[in-house]
Enzyme design. Sequence first.
Site, PDB file in Angstrom:
ATOM      1  N   CYS A   1       0.840  -1.198   0.000  1.00 18.60           N
ATOM      2  CA  CYS A   1       0.000   0.000   0.000  1.00 18.60           C
ATOM      3  C   CYS A   1       0.873   1.245   0.000  1.00 18.60           C
ATOM      4  O   CYS A   1       1.278   1.720   1.058  1.00 18.60           O
ATOM      5  CB  CYS A   1      -0.924  -0.006   1.216  1.00 18.60           C
ATOM      6  SG  CYS A   1      -1.917   1.491   1.358  1.00 18.60           S
TER       7      CYS A   1
ATOM      8  N   CYS B   1      -0.438   4.211   1.875  1.00  9.01           N
ATOM      9  CA  CYS B   1      -0.259   4.192   3.341  1.00  9.01           C
ATOM     10  C   CYS B   1       1.169   4.533   3.737  1.00  9.01           C
ATOM     11  O   CYS B   1       1.395   5.191   4.742  1.00  9.01           O
ATOM     12  CB  CYS B   1      -0.539   2.813   3.916  1.00  9.01           C
ATOM     13  SG  CYS B   1      -2.031   2.035   3.364  1.00  9.01           S
ATOM     14  N   ASP B   2       2.135   4.027   3.006  1.00  8.59           N
ATOM     15  CA  ASP B   2       3.488   3.965   3.540  1.00  8.59           C
ATOM     16  C   ASP B   2       4.525   4.803   2.795  1.00  8.59           C
ATOM     17  O   ASP B   2       5.643   4.978   3.286  1.00  8.59           O
ATOM     18  CB  ASP B   2       3.959   2.504   3.565  1.00  8.59           C
ATOM     19  CG  ASP B   2       3.051   1.648   4.438  1.00  8.59           C
ATOM     20  OD1 ASP B   2       2.404   2.216   5.329  1.00  8.59           O
ATOM     21  OD2 ASP B   2       2.980   0.434   4.212  1.00  8.59           O
TER      22      ASP B   2
END
Lengths: 107, 310
Positions: free
Chosen positions: B133, B136-137
């Site tokens: 992801c 997200c990261d």
Amino acid sequence: MTHPADTTDATFDADVLQSDTPVLVDFWAPWCGPCRMVAPIVEELAGEYEGRVKFVKLNTDENPKIASQFGIRSIPTLLVFKGGEIAGQIVGFRPKSDLAKRLDAVL
Amino acid sequence: MEQIDIAIIGGGPAGIAAGIYGARGMRRTVLFERAVLGGQIATTGDVENYPGFPDGINGLDLALAMHRQAEQFGAETRYESVTAIRQEPPYIILTTDEGEVQAKTVIVTAGAEPNKLGVPGESELVGKGVSYCATCDAAFFRGVPVALVGGGDAALDEALFTTRYASKVYVIHRRDTLRASQILQDRALAHPKIEFIWDTVVEQVNGTDAVTNLTLRNLKTEQTSELPVAAMFVFIGQTPNSDVLGGLVPLDNGGHVLVNLWMETPVPGLFAAGDLRAEAAKQLVSAAGDGVTAAIRAEHYISDHFDHRE
């Protein structure tokens, strides 16, 4: 539903490491969509474990010191602390029942 | 046993859309989600192709708005995993990690799960630089080089997003052509921070506390090399989450559920919709449409098979 309180670089020691009860820390950031999706599950758990586990959240953008101290490279990450030590780590999405098991394990 | 009119398994766009229609039709509708709401849009950035939003919309905001709409009509959400489904005519029984429920109809919208590379070091370094992801990261890797594996729409979309943070984004692709749509290809190929590494696979992810480098192998020359990066994002397709339907309904070779144009499986009252079903267009809008089709049919099914008895 119970809303976890905010913890910060400055208050982390008192809020989490010195806590008498186990603490679940929800590492999140405003830009992290999935973190917003985890929040309602954490809130449900906070209600169910009220009085037995303390729930706090830490904004990794505003509190980079703690985030880097614990090597947070992926969010959402949930850490469970007991007696100032990490007793459980959950990276990414997990079923609510898995989170509950991690909490039961430290109680 | 608790009785539900329409049980929906999976809280992505297909499931939420089904929930809106089911609940608005005054049927007792419960959405079971085993992890977090939103499905694949929860990990997508901006959605540019959802009709009605000419300026694009954040995927998550759209999912949350859809979910709020379902709840306003009375749909209930439960964070429980459904572990088994069985027939007990005229009902379908769901086993969850909290107990059993009896459903008149079940719409399975469990979607698909990202594939992993399956190379040494990958699972050990999840959360330490290996990620599925980028939304997200990626922000944890500011000013450092990162790698991204894949060549489809998701891969290029996330590569473009990752350029906001990383100093350099290497896109590692096993072929020398891309499957992604032309518009994304044009943007990625022209981007100064993106460098493509063609005909190449990742053999190993290296590092102990954090990713330090990847061992790559060129499929044409068979040469191996080391690529120093701080993160590896993987976007190499998905596998449908059809395990829970194991043995109950026919699947295609890829594990997708075979359905008719009403999203019906051969089991009466059991539907499959969204990315989980065979021949799906795998788009947000088509998944939502599938969910609606299934919910309308489920409503007909309940009135035909149950209402006259009550």
